[in-house]
Each structure stands twice: as structure tokens, then as C-alpha cells.
Design a protein around this motif. Sequence first.
Motif, mmCIF file in Angstrom:
data_model
loop_
_atom_site.group_PDB
_atom_site.id
_atom_site.type_symbol
_atom_site.label_atom_id
_atom_site.label_comp_id
_atom_site.label_asym_id
_atom_site.label_seq_id
_atom_site.Cartn_x
_atom_site.Cartn_y
_atom_site.Cartn_z
ATOM 1 N N UNK A 79 0.789 -1.477 0.137
ATOM 2 C CA UNK A 79 0.036 -0.106 -0.004
ATOM 3 C C UNK A 79 0.955 1.294 0.101
ATOM 4 N N UNK A 80 1.924 1.097 0.749
ATOM 5 C CA UNK A 80 2.968 2.346 0.515
ATOM 6 C C UNK A 80 3.297 2.644 -0.995
ATOM 7 N N UNK A 81 3.632 1.603 -1.587
ATOM 8 C CA UNK A 81 4.136 1.280 -2.951
ATOM 9 C C UNK A 81 2.721 2.183 -3.871
ATOM 10 N N UNK A 82 1.690 1.453 -3.411
ATOM 11 C CA UNK A 82 0.577 2.048 -4.368
ATOM 12 C C UNK A 82 0.482 3.394 -4.190
ATOM 13 N N UNK A 83 0.539 3.975 -3.017
ATOM 14 C CA UNK A 83 0.387 5.691 -2.900
ATOM 15 C C UNK A 83 1.447 6.350 -3.504
ATOM 16 N N UNK A 84 2.518 5.684 -4.244
ATOM 17 C CA UNK A 84 3.558 6.369 -4.905
ATOM 18 C C UNK A 84 3.059 6.203 -6.544
ATOM 19 N N UNK A 85 2.287 5.109 -6.839
ATOM 20 C CA UNK A 85 2.188 5.158 -8.482
ATOM 21 C C UNK A 85 0.678 5.163 -8.843
ATOM 22 N N UNK A 86 0.013 5.221 -8.030
ATOM 23 C CA UNK A 86 -1.651 5.373 -8.232
ATOM 24 C C UNK A 86 -1.887 6.884 -8.185
ATOM 25 N N UNK A 87 -2.734 7.284 -9.261
ATOM 26 C CA UNK A 87 -2.922 8.788 -9.405
ATOM 27 C C UNK A 87 -4.653 8.663 -9.638
ATOM 28 N N UNK A 88 -5.128 9.870 -9.346
ATOM 29 C CA UNK A 88 -6.460 9.913 -9.403
ATOM 30 C C UNK A 88 -7.188 9.750 -10.928
ATOM 31 N N UNK A 89 -6.426 10.401 -11.791
ATOM 32 C CA UNK A 89 -6.511 9.967 -13.285
ATOM 33 C C UNK A 89 -6.664 8.562 -13.882
ATOM 34 N N UNK A 90 -5.981 7.729 -13.043
ATOM 35 C CA UNK A 90 -6.049 6.352 -13.363
ATOM 36 C C UNK A 90 -7.320 5.670 -12.758
ATOM 37 N N UNK A 91 -8.005 6.106 -12.115
ATOM 38 C CA UNK A 91 -9.386 5.355 -11.291
ATOM 39 C C UNK A 91 -10.495 6.003 -11.914
ATOM 40 N N UNK A 92 -11.571 5.435 -11.623
ATOM 41 C CA UNK A 92 -13.086 5.715 -11.672
ATOM 42 C C UNK A 92 -13.574 5.584 -10.505
ATOM 43 N N UNK A 93 -14.018 6.411 -9.714
ATOM 44 C CA UNK A 93 -14.559 6.621 -8.339
ATOM 45 C C UNK A 93 -13.531 6.879 -7.358
ATOM 46 N N UNK A 94 -13.320 6.273 -6.099
ATOM 47 C CA UNK A 94 -12.531 6.739 -5.142
ATOM 48 C C UNK A 94 -11.623 5.598 -4.454
ATOM 49 N N UNK A 95 -10.323 5.943 -3.884
ATOM 50 C CA UNK A 95 -9.804 4.739 -3.299
ATOM 51 C C UNK A 95 -9.147 5.382 -1.987
ATOM 52 N N UNK A 96 -9.446 4.923 -0.932
ATOM 53 C CA UNK A 96 -9.033 5.376 0.426
ATOM 54 C C UNK A 96 -7.791 4.610 0.903
ATOM 55 N N UNK A 97 -6.672 5.009 1.000
ATOM 56 C CA UNK A 97 -5.506 3.982 1.287
ATOM 57 C C UNK A 97 -4.904 4.395 2.894
ATOM 58 N N UNK A 98 -5.173 3.290 3.698
ATOM 59 C CA UNK A 98 -4.474 3.466 4.965
ATOM 60 C C UNK A 98 -3.372 2.466 5.167
#
Length: 343
Positions: A79-98
Motif C-alpha cells: 500500500x505504501x508502493x501503491x500511494x507512490x504509483x496510483x493517481x486519481x486520473x487512473x481510477x474511476x470512483x474513489x480509493x482510500x488507502x491507510x
Amino acid sequence: MNHSTPAREATLRDTTITPTVDFDREGTQYGFLKLPYSSDQSAWGCIMIPVTVLKNGDGPTALLTGGNHGDEYEGITALLKLTQTLKAEDIQGRVIIVPAMNYPAVCSGTRTSPIDKGNMNRAFPGDPQGSITERIADYFQRYLIPQCDYALDIHSGGKTLDFIPFSAAHRLPDKKQEALCIEGARCFGTPATMIMFELDADSLYDTAVESQGKVFVTTELRGGGTTTPDSMRLADTGVSNFLKFAGILPGKPVLPDAPVMQLDMPDASCYVISTHKGILELTRNLGDTVIKGDLIARIHPLERTGTEPAEYHAQRSGILAARRYPALADMGDTLAVIADLIP
Ligand SMILES: [Zn+2]
């Protein structure tokens, strides 16, 4: 059960946690869940739990958590890695990462919190005026879980257990919800999926999420208090697979080539619990098929030489799905878990 009732809700105060992010805002935000904690080190201090929120238009919300237990590293790392790579424009909807749900526990590399000895996954539904761990649990219970449609909580064995890697769901009263959870576990993409039986379900995060009607997937991805390249590959792929399953990332989940092993823990007899103290010697490997009556472990007493070890025989046939990781064992330790292989 721990399910929140309107009466319980009415008596609860507001949380003391303040998010520095706006969960409704479009775009990518990196912030904190700020929990006031007055200590010897910081009289007016706060515990700053990192959170990432990505939102792009309408669509489902996925809540991704790691570090529910502080020494289970696949989820924290992926999940730390995902917060570096994932951007809002990649998704449709919402992602909350803890990535570090029980942040104090993660910082100290321990299963439970060094502040209050709180075990996050035994603290639900939490308490807004309780201990630090209970306050975090309450924030998830009343503020984060209600915002999501899909939740993924990544566990591993931590320092004291090791698992064959699997994703998992539970038996649920709502069979439609149960089927979606099982499908989510399959889409995570591990070589095995498990229907888990919990020894104390009522205070789990799992139960808190499921009882709010959400699609919930959990995992056990190896253990021993570290990660391996293989377990990280599963975690990284699994996180992106889960977002594809939820319809938040485009594309289809990447699933294993080999047939997925379907495992089931139908009742408490799956757990092999120690009634001795000493040095554990497992006689079967993780993933082995065992037949009822097979010798699976010995515990050698430390107190004197020339003494026969205690022997543990399988009480059921199945797959050795988990084992105690440290060799030093005490009474009451789970030595192994034998799960049914569903044909
Ligand atoms: Zn865990």
C-alpha cells in the motif's frame, strides 16, 4: 455481536480524530488522520496516521488497509508502493488507502500497539473515548467503513505465524454478499482462497465491515515478520486486482495460471493448539497434504534431557495452511492450521 445499533450510536461522542484530507474532493491527496495523544514526549502531541485519498468522478469507493497488525508487512509495503504509483486520473470512483492502520504498532514493529497493547483486530467497534487503539477502531467503524463499497484488509502471519498465501472471505448470513466477498477473494489472485473460520469474530475489523453490508476481502500472505519477493508479488498484484474487481481500475484481474486451491476452515478443529511448553519441531511443511492421524509436530521439553517429546497428530485430513513460526512454543499457542481442500 458488535454491530452498531441506533441506541449505541446515539450515546457515542464525536471522534477525536481529524482527517487532514477531504474525502469528497476530486484528485489525489496525501494527508493524515490526526489523533491527539498527550504523552511524555509531546504534551500537546498527535498521532499522525498516513492516509491517501484518490477520487475521480462517480464510482465505487474502495478502502484499502494494511498494518492492522503492526508486524505484517506485505500489506504495509504494497500500500505504501501503491500511494507512490496510483493517481486519481487512473481510477474511476474513489480509493482510500491507510497502509498503517494501527500506526503506533507499525512504528514499533509489533502486532499490538505499544501505547495501550491494543490489538486493532480485536478492538471493534471501538470507542471514541477509549484507548488509542479503540479510538482508531471507532474512526474506521463510524467514519471510514460507511464511506466504502469495497474493503480490502491485507494481513500476514506476523512474527509468530507463517501461512501458505491465501485470500479469504467468511461465511455470511447474506448469501449474496458472501458470494461477492468470495468472488473478490478469488480475484485478488492468490494460489489459494480460504473460507475462514474465526475463533473470536465479534471484535474483528472484518466483522465490522461485513456487518455494514460491504464487500470485504482479507488475506494471509506468508509471515514471520518479513516479506519475500514472491509474497510481495502476490500483494502488489492483489491490490491492483482488487481495484479491477471493484471496477475502479480498468481491465481484468491477473489470475494465476494454475488452478486455484480452494480451502475451507469449517470449525475450530482446524486449529492445532499447544498443550505443552518447549521447542516446536514441525514434521510437515506448509502446503503439505496431511491425513487424519499423521504426526505433524513434536514439542521437546526444555527442562531435562532424555525425555520423550509431546506428539501432535492431525485431528483431520487436509492441507497444512498455517504454522507457528518461532520454534519456542508455549501452552495455548496455535501450532498449525489444517484446512479442508475443497475438490
Ligand atoms: Zn493480522
